[in-house]
Design a protein around this motif. Structure first.
Motif, PDB file in Angstrom:
ATOM      1  N   ILE A 254      37.446  59.516  46.057  1.00 34.86           N
ATOM      2  CA  ILE A 254      38.137  58.517  45.246  1.00 34.86           C
ATOM      3  C   ILE A 254      37.734  58.644  43.780  1.00 34.86           C
ATOM      4  O   ILE A 254      36.556  58.854  43.455  1.00 34.86           O
ATOM      5  CB  ILE A 254      37.801  57.096  45.747  1.00 34.86           C
ATOM      6  N   HIS A 255      38.718  58.519  42.898  1.00 37.35           N
ATOM      7  CA  HIS A 255      38.477  58.414  41.455  1.00 37.35           C
ATOM      8  C   HIS A 255      39.109  57.112  40.992  1.00 37.35           C
ATOM      9  O   HIS A 255      40.274  56.839  41.282  1.00 37.35           O
ATOM     10  CB  HIS A 255      39.106  59.597  40.714  1.00 37.35           C
ATOM     11  N   ALA A 256      38.347  56.303  40.275  1.00 35.95           N
ATOM     12  CA  ALA A 256      38.872  54.984  39.909  1.00 35.95           C
ATOM     13  C   ALA A 256      38.349  54.542  38.548  1.00 35.95           C
ATOM     14  O   ALA A 256      37.217  54.874  38.159  1.00 35.95           O
ATOM     15  CB  ALA A 256      38.487  53.948  40.969  1.00 35.95           C
ATOM     16  N   HIS A 257      39.178  53.802  37.837  1.00 38.25           N
ATOM     17  CA  HIS A 257      38.788  53.163  36.580  1.00 38.25           C
ATOM     18  C   HIS A 257      39.295  51.720  36.592  1.00 38.25           C
ATOM     19  O   HIS A 257      40.388  51.447  37.077  1.00 38.25           O
ATOM     20  CB  HIS A 257      39.365  53.892  35.367  1.00 38.25           C
ATOM     21  N   LEU A 258      38.497  50.849  36.044  1.00 39.53           N
ATOM     22  CA  LEU A 258      38.851  49.435  35.922  1.00 39.53           C
ATOM     23  C   LEU A 258      38.951  49.080  34.440  1.00 39.53           C
ATOM     24  O   LEU A 258      38.030  49.367  33.664  1.00 39.53           O
ATOM     25  CB  LEU A 258      37.779  48.566  36.587  1.00 39.53           C
ATOM     26  N   ILE A 259      40.058  48.476  34.028  1.00 40.03           N
ATOM     27  CA  ILE A 259      40.235  47.983  32.666  1.00 40.03           C
ATOM     28  C   ILE A 259      40.147  46.463  32.705  1.00 40.03           C
ATOM     29  O   ILE A 259      40.892  45.806  33.447  1.00 40.03           O
ATOM     30  CB  ILE A 259      41.588  48.407  32.080  1.00 40.03           C
ATOM     31  N   LEU A 260      39.232  45.891  31.919  1.00 35.85           N
ATOM     32  CA  LEU A 260      39.069  44.449  31.829  1.00 35.85           C
ATOM     33  C   LEU A 260      39.588  43.954  30.481  1.00 35.85           C
ATOM     34  O   LEU A 260      39.324  44.578  29.445  1.00 35.85           O
ATOM     35  CB  LEU A 260      37.597  44.053  31.971  1.00 35.85           C
ATOM     36  N   SER A 261      40.301  42.822  30.504  1.00 31.81           N
ATOM     37  CA  SER A 261      40.846  42.233  29.283  1.00 31.81           C
ATOM     38  C   SER A 261      40.498  40.752  29.200  1.00 31.81           C
ATOM     39  O   SER A 261      40.327  40.082  30.225  1.00 31.81           O
ATOM     40  CB  SER A 261      42.376  42.380  29.256  1.00 31.81           C
ATOM     41  N   ASN A 262      40.405  40.247  27.977  1.00 28.62           N
ATOM     42  CA  ASN A 262      40.179  38.832  27.747  1.00 28.62           C
ATOM     43  C   ASN A 262      41.371  38.027  28.262  1.00 28.62           C
ATOM     44  O   ASN A 262      42.519  38.361  27.983  1.00 28.62           O
ATOM     45  CB  ASN A 262      39.976  38.587  26.253  1.00 28.62           C
ATOM     46  N   VAL A 263      41.097  36.981  29.024  1.00 30.14           N
ATOM     47  CA  VAL A 263      42.165  36.192  29.640  1.00 30.14           C
ATOM     48  C   VAL A 263      43.027  35.481  28.597  1.00 30.14           C
ATOM     49  O   VAL A 263      44.241  35.321  28.785  1.00 30.14           O
ATOM     50  CB  VAL A 263      41.570  35.162  30.632  1.00 30.14           C
ATOM     51  N   GLU A 264      42.432  35.059  27.481  1.00 29.82           N
ATOM     52  CA  GLU A 264      43.168  34.293  26.472  1.00 29.82           C
ATOM     53  C   GLU A 264      43.935  35.178  25.505  1.00 29.82           C
ATOM     54  O   GLU A 264      45.069  34.850  25.115  1.00 29.82           O
ATOM     55  CB  GLU A 264      42.184  33.395  25.697  1.00 29.82           C
ATOM     56  N   THR A 265      43.343  36.286  25.081  1.00 28.33           N
ATOM     57  CA  THR A 265      43.938  37.102  24.015  1.00 28.33           C
ATOM     58  C   THR A 265      44.556  38.403  24.503  1.00 28.33           C
ATOM     59  O   THR A 265      45.355  39.012  23.806  1.00 28.33           O
ATOM     60  CB  THR A 265      42.880  37.454  22.957  1.00 28.33           C
ATOM     61  N   GLY A 266      44.158  38.851  25.692  1.00 30.42           N
ATOM     62  CA  GLY A 266      44.617  40.142  26.179  1.00 30.42           C
ATOM     63  C   GLY A 266      43.857  41.308  25.599  1.00 30.42           C
ATOM     64  O   GLY A 266      44.112  42.467  25.958  1.00 30.42           O
TER      65      GLY A 266
END
Length: 317
Positions: free
Chosen positions: A86-98
């Motif tokens: 498996i190869h995986a990446h997770l992108i996290l963003s601010n809930v209010e601003t994106g």
């Protein structure tokens, strides 16, 4: 705007996030899911014809935590190429601003969150006195699940079966190096099922795979975590489970066509129901219970945010 943090698999590993702690953090997230405030469309996938490669997208927004998407791709044939399955990446963003917060290599993270989901289910569905663990498949997911269960259950014995002798031997050595447990390498998968209180199946998908595990062999009171979406199980025998639960009923209903065992299951609840008390946990010592789950993005979001917070708290970071 502050540039997003990039975390490698090695950095994620060095945070030594305890799987039990992650399971604890998932409880409020699943309760929010039951309240309808967690947004989580079902994962989408691409499976190119003539190939065993796959590409999945898993988005979620967990209020108070983060929004994000995990892109996970791989191939069961990668072991023959000397590559991770498996190869995986997770992108996290601010809930209010994106605004992007972090990009996290998510191979190791996926192993942690999957084991945490199994552990969360087992807390309600496995017998607390379970002493015998069984593994069908002896790769990375088996190692994280062993870590999770050995920390919270009085494990004394580990039974192993895998199609590749090299993987079985490596797992035996890992158990010997890290745990004070008896290991039993089995020549037939039925031996593992018959000798286990908790069974974890992690058989990779491939085009020629047919279900070969017989649920009728399981002892009374067994709990099974089907990390492999049940594809290693003979669909004609899964009716022998007294109950089957999943991680998220809505997503599992959308994905139930994925394989025969999945389609044959009738789910009586999910992790959100277990955390709110709307779904009963184990009802008797003799129940045979299956937990068949495709994995949920909300768990990746929670795990990724916990890892990020640990990294930010590291001196010099």
């Amino acid at each position: 705007m502050t540039a997003p943090v990039y975390l490698t698999d090695d950095e994620v590993r060095r945070t030594t996030l305890p799987i039990g702690e992650l399971a604890d953090a998932l409880v409020p997230a699943f309760r929010k899911r039951s309240e309808g405030v967690v947004m989580m469309p079902a994962k989408t996938g691409m499976h190119p014809s003539g190939s065993d490669a796959y590409f999945h997208s898993m988005p979620a927004l967990v209020p108070g935590v983060a929004a994000g998407v995990k892109w996970v791709a791989g191939s069961p044939s990668n072991s023959s190429r000397g590559l991770a399955h498996i190869h995986a990446h997770l992108i996290l963003s601010n809930v209010e601003t994106g605004a992007p917060i972090a990009v996290v290599e998510a191979g190791y993270l996926t192993g942690l969150r999957t084991a945490a989901l199994s552990l969360l289910a087992a807390r309600s569905l496995a017998r607390p006195e379970a002493k015998r663990l069984g593994f069908i498949g002896c790769g990375f997911q088996a190692r994280t699940h062993l870590q999770a269960f050995a920390e919270e259950f009085p494990v004394r014995q580990v039974a192993l079966y895998g199609p590749r002798r090299q993987s079985v031997t490596a797992f035996e050595e890992h158990v010997a190096d890290c745990y004070d447990l008896e290991t039993v390498a089995c020549s037939h998968p039925g031996e593992v099922l018959a000798a286990s209180d908790i069974v974890v199946t992690t058989v990779p998908a491939h085009r020629d795979l047919e279900g070969f595990l017989d649920a009728r062999v399981l002892p009374e009171g067994a709990f099974v975590s089907m990390v492999d979406l049940g594809r290693s199980w003979d669909a004609t025998t899964v009716g022998k489970f007294d109950r089957c639960l999943t991680d998220d009923l809505e997503q599992s209903a959308a994905l139930a066509h994925n394989n025969a065992a999945f389609s044959a299951m009738s789910f009586s609840g999910d992790l959100s129901g277990l955390q709110t008390g709307d779904v009963e946990g184990r009802r008797s010592a003799s129940e045979r219970i299956a937990f068949l789950f495709p994995g949920v993005a909300l768990a990746d979001i929670v795990a990724g945010q916990m890892v990020l917070e640990r990294v930010r708290a590291t001196p010099g970071r």
